[in-house]
Design a protein around this motif. Structure first.
Motif, mmCIF file in Angstrom:
data_model
loop_
_atom_site.group_PDB
_atom_site.id
_atom_site.type_symbol
_atom_site.label_atom_id
_atom_site.label_comp_id
_atom_site.label_asym_id
_atom_site.label_seq_id
_atom_site.Cartn_x
_atom_site.Cartn_y
_atom_site.Cartn_z
ATOM 1 N N GLU A 323 0.817 -1.214 0.000
ATOM 2 C CA GLU A 323 0.000 0.000 0.000
ATOM 3 C C GLU A 323 0.851 1.264 0.000
ATOM 4 O O GLU A 323 0.318 2.369 0.100
ATOM 5 C CB GLU A 323 -0.926 0.007 1.221
ATOM 6 N N HIS A 324 2.166 1.120 -0.095
ATOM 7 C CA HIS A 324 3.054 2.283 -0.057
ATOM 8 C C HIS A 324 2.969 3.092 -1.348
ATOM 9 O O HIS A 324 2.663 2.556 -2.426
ATOM 10 C CB HIS A 324 4.501 1.848 0.167
ATOM 11 N N LEU A 325 3.240 4.374 -1.242
ATOM 12 C CA LEU A 325 3.322 5.219 -2.429
ATOM 13 C C LEU A 325 4.509 4.781 -3.275
ATOM 14 O O LEU A 325 5.515 4.283 -2.744
ATOM 15 C CB LEU A 325 3.499 6.686 -2.028
ATOM 16 N N PRO A 326 4.441 4.947 -4.596
ATOM 17 C CA PRO A 326 5.594 4.602 -5.436
ATOM 18 C C PRO A 326 6.839 5.382 -5.009
ATOM 19 O O PRO A 326 6.754 6.571 -4.666
ATOM 20 C CB PRO A 326 5.134 5.011 -6.841
ATOM 21 N N VAL A 327 7.970 4.707 -5.044
ATOM 22 C CA VAL A 327 9.224 5.338 -4.625
ATOM 23 C C VAL A 327 9.948 5.948 -5.818
ATOM 24 O O VAL A 327 9.684 5.604 -6.977
ATOM 25 C CB VAL A 327 10.151 4.325 -3.924
ATOM 26 N N VAL A 328 10.857 6.856 -5.500
ATOM 27 C CA VAL A 328 11.765 7.427 -6.493
ATOM 28 C C VAL A 328 13.171 6.953 -6.163
ATOM 29 O O VAL A 328 13.650 7.150 -5.033
ATOM 30 C CB VAL A 328 11.706 8.961 -6.502
ATOM 31 N N CYS A 482 3.006 0.557 -11.257
ATOM 32 C CA CYS A 482 4.168 1.325 -10.822
ATOM 33 C C CYS A 482 4.332 1.335 -9.305
ATOM 34 O O CYS A 482 3.589 2.004 -8.593
ATOM 35 C CB CYS A 482 4.068 2.764 -11.341
ATOM 36 N N ASP A 483 5.340 0.612 -8.823
ATOM 37 C CA ASP A 483 5.731 0.705 -7.422
ATOM 38 C C ASP A 483 6.921 1.635 -7.233
ATOM 39 O O ASP A 483 7.344 1.879 -6.100
ATOM 40 C CB ASP A 483 6.090 -0.687 -6.886
ATOM 41 N N GLY A 484 7.455 2.134 -8.350
ATOM 42 C CA GLY A 484 8.562 3.071 -8.254
ATOM 43 C C GLY A 484 9.133 3.376 -9.621
ATOM 44 O O GLY A 484 8.863 2.676 -10.607
ATOM 45 N N ILE A 485 9.946 4.425 -9.654
ATOM 46 C CA ILE A 485 10.590 4.826 -10.897
ATOM 47 C C ILE A 485 12.065 5.107 -10.622
ATOM 48 O O ILE A 485 12.429 5.747 -9.625
ATOM 49 C CB ILE A 485 9.899 6.074 -11.509
ATOM 50 N N LEU A 486 12.912 4.578 -11.483
ATOM 51 C CA LEU A 486 14.329 4.911 -11.484
ATOM 52 C C LEU A 486 14.585 5.641 -12.799
ATOM 53 O O LEU A 486 14.661 5.021 -13.861
ATOM 54 C CB LEU A 486 15.188 3.655 -11.389
ATOM 55 N N LEU A 487 14.659 6.948 -12.734
ATOM 56 C CA LEU A 487 14.839 7.773 -13.928
ATOM 57 C C LEU A 487 16.297 8.206 -14.003
ATOM 58 O O LEU A 487 16.819 8.836 -13.077
ATOM 59 C CB LEU A 487 13.918 9.000 -13.854
ATOM 60 N N TYR A 488 16.949 7.852 -15.104
ATOM 61 C CA TYR A 488 18.379 8.154 -15.247
ATOM 62 C C TYR A 488 18.646 8.772 -16.606
ATOM 63 O O TYR A 488 18.210 8.251 -17.631
ATOM 64 C CB TYR A 488 19.202 6.867 -15.103
ATOM 65 N N ASN A 489 19.324 9.895 -16.593
ATOM 66 C CA ASN A 489 19.730 10.539 -17.844
ATOM 67 C C ASN A 489 21.252 10.520 -17.921
ATOM 68 O O ASN A 489 21.930 11.156 -17.114
ATOM 69 C CB ASN A 489 19.217 11.975 -17.903
#
Length: 614
Positions: A323-328, A482-489
């Protein structure tokens, strides 16, 4: 539609002047003037700027018969200067205006919520089936003569439903719901089909991206059931300006384009109209690049519902999943561990380097080969290191996995290790399809490991990263994966903290995690009653630090009270230079002089939000 592979939906062709849409035509771009439609020269000059920026249709508001009649002068002036771009008249509240506009514009937009039905009052009304049927017949009696005018003049129409302007009649039976929006549209479409009028485009919009995407999906499903294939106009209303406007638009529109839906789009920004078109072009080009990609043999999970998805059931691993919010998760492979106070990532992936100067409020991830069991540091593996993962005693582990890498061996390993958080990665031209394939395979195998999406880019411009990352994450968020996003540039062109901010912005635009104030602001048009851009800037300067607050900033009352219905406070143009303030749906102060209104809005927020520093 193929859920895992990109194909354009086959819509019928609709003729809008000399620029048809639907069929085999490319996705068309459009924008809308914000000058007075009675000011011929100003409209012509702004229309030219839209066209020169790449716009293929120009829409103008026609709030009265005078404005509709002046479309003739605007049209003549543009044609005399060599511009053949079709004009679209935007009509609300008065069907007589639509009749006139059909003589001088190549397309007329009408809003089912206020075409014949009385203006909404947000009051609950009761209709018997017989009374309801009589109301539909009233629509038919007024709508058919308009269709006949359009037939005679070869004028296309757009049936444009807005979340904020459903009639009391529709809301009495369906509520303020996607199903109500769909039925509001279908009532008019059925009449068009009965009258053999097929030169019709549909739009069904909301400022809430979740509502907008769900409603379009439902609409397409309902049209297919009734044998219709009308083309779609896509847009997120009141998306705002700057980064927020771009992310919100790309997330909502991009999620639908990625499923092959959409034949023309407008990115609605609270900026100059011509600024919308390059953003739309980047979005369309990015999605269209998926055409003819290698086939993805995905298998849809039986429990998944495309038109009404719910969050995938996962077992929480620490604060990820469940039930946790998606992580960054932020990738910091260069040793730079500086973070923003407002957009602080939940985890930092450091690769092969153990992090120094660690913070207690951030978790750290390192490759399993260098993990030493330090507190608040967690190991990561790939599918070639499953033996190492199996023997690792960490209470939480991360497994980087591709679609093809999620094989029998990996699945067997995951069944033994519920403490593993999956990080999906893809180099496929249609990474969305592979990411969906991973999520559905997990569901089909009964696995409940949390799923984080690794989105990798090499962009030099912040706007390009905003558009692409939001477009790629949209459907994954709306599908409930979506349980999280790993955004990499990759590279140093965009600062790490800016990348983190974009990641948080994507989650907020998808309504799954709030990290800042949200502004529901319209793009402005000839109805706008005040200087929109400067007003937004003043309100943002005073309120942008208020985490979790929603503020509606609307140019006029057409969609104002309705579209900002879930906003905490609203600032709405009530007349030329006059503003009305709202708390939720309730108007608390009317007709304030514009020069006093921002200060009064701030005072209203201060009085009702004592825990927030204003």
């Amino acid at each position: 539609m193929d859920y895992f592979n990109y194909f354009r939906r086959q819509a019928i062709e609709v003729y809008v002047g000399a620029t048809p849409l639907g069929g085999a035509n490319p996705i068309r771009l459009q924008s809308m003037t914000n000058t007075s439609t009675m000011d011929t020269d100003a409209c012509v000059e702004q229309a030219k700027r839209i066209v020169e920026a790449g716009g293929e249709y120009v829409r103008l508001t026609t709030q009265g018969v005078r404005e509709a009649e002046n479309l003739r002068n605007i049209n003549i002036s543009l044609r005399s200067q060599g511009y053949s771009t079709p004009l679209i008249a935007d009509v609300h509240f008065n069907p007589n205006v639509a009749d006139v506009a059909a003589l001088y514009a190549e397309k007329v937009r009408i809003n089912p919520g206020n075409y014949v039905d009385s203006p909404r009052t947000f009051k609950k009304m009761e209709y018997t089936d017989e009374e309801y049927a009589k109301e539909i017949e009233k629509i038919r009696e007024r709508f058919v003569p308009f269709l006949n005018i359009c037939k005679e003049n070869h004028t296309a129409i757009r049936i444009g439903v807005n979340h904020g302007s459903l009639s009391d009649r529709i809301m009495s039976r369906y509520g303020d719901t996607p199903e109500g929006m769909v039925e509001s549209c279908m009532e008019f479409l059925r009449i068009c089909v009965e009258e053999d009028f097929m030169n019709v485009v549909i739009s069904i919009k909301a400022s809430n991206t979740v509502v907008m995407v769900k409603t379009v999906r439902l609409l397409v499903e309902q049209m297919e059931k009734e044998g219709m294939a009308f083309p779609l106009h896509l847009g997120v209303t009141e998306a705002g300006d700057g980064e927020d406007g771009r992310i919100k638009s790309a997330l909502g529109i991009g999620a639908l384009l990625a499923d092959g839906l959409g034949d023309t789009i407008r990115v609605s920004l609270s900026e100059a109209p011509e600024a919308e078109v390059p953003v739309a072009r980047k979005l369309v080009n990015y999605i269209a690049g998926r055409e003819n990609h290698p086939y993805i043999p995905g298998a849809e999970a039986p429990e998944f519902c495309y038109t009404n998805p719910s969050r995938r059931h996962t077992q929480a691993v620490r604060n990820i999943g469940g039930e946790h919010l998606p992580v960054v998760i932020s990738a910091r492979l260069n040793g730079n561990m500086e973070v923003s106070g407002q957009f602080k990532p939940d985890y930092i992936y450091c690769g092969l380097s153990m992090p120094g100067n660690r913070r207690e409020d951030i978790g750290y991830i390192v490759d399993g080969a260098v993990w030493d069991g330090s507190e608040n540091v967690w190991p990561a593996f790939n599918t070639e290191q499953l033996v190492g993962l199996h023997h690792c005693g960490a209470a939480m582990k991360f497994l980087f996995v591709s679609y093809l890498g999620l094989n029998e061996e990996a699945i067997a390993c995951l069944k033994c290790h519920p403490e593993v958080v999956l990080v999906a990665q893809s180099n496929h031209p249609n990474r969305l399809g592979e990411f969906r394939g991973i999520a559905h395979q997990l569901m089909n195998e009964g696995l409940h490991n949390p799923l984080v999406f690794f989105q990798f880019y090499q962009e030099k411009e912040i706007e390009d990263l905003e558009i692409k990352a939001a477009a790629d994450m949209g459907a994954l968020i709306f599908d409930g994966f979506c349980d999280g996003i790993l955004l990499y540039n990759h590279g140093n062109d965009i600062a790490d903290m800016k990348v983190d901010e974009i990641a948080f912005g994507i989650l907020q635009a998808g309504r799954v995690r709030t990290s800042k104030t949200e502004y529901i602001s319209c793009p402005g048009c000839g109805r706008t009653m005040y200087d929109l851009e400067s007003t937004i800037a003043r309100i943002k300067a005073a309120t942008s630090h208020m985490r979790g607050l929603k503020i509606g900033i609307m140019g006029c009352i057409v969609n104002g009270p309705g579209e900002m219905a879930d906003a905490d406070y609203g600032y709405v143009g009530a007349g030329r230079g006059k503003i009305s303030l709202y708390k939720k749906k309730e108007c608390v102060e009317k007709n304030i002089p514009e020069e006093q209104a921002v200060e009064k809005l701030i005072a209203l927020i201060k009085a009702n939000e004592p825990d927030m520093q204003v």
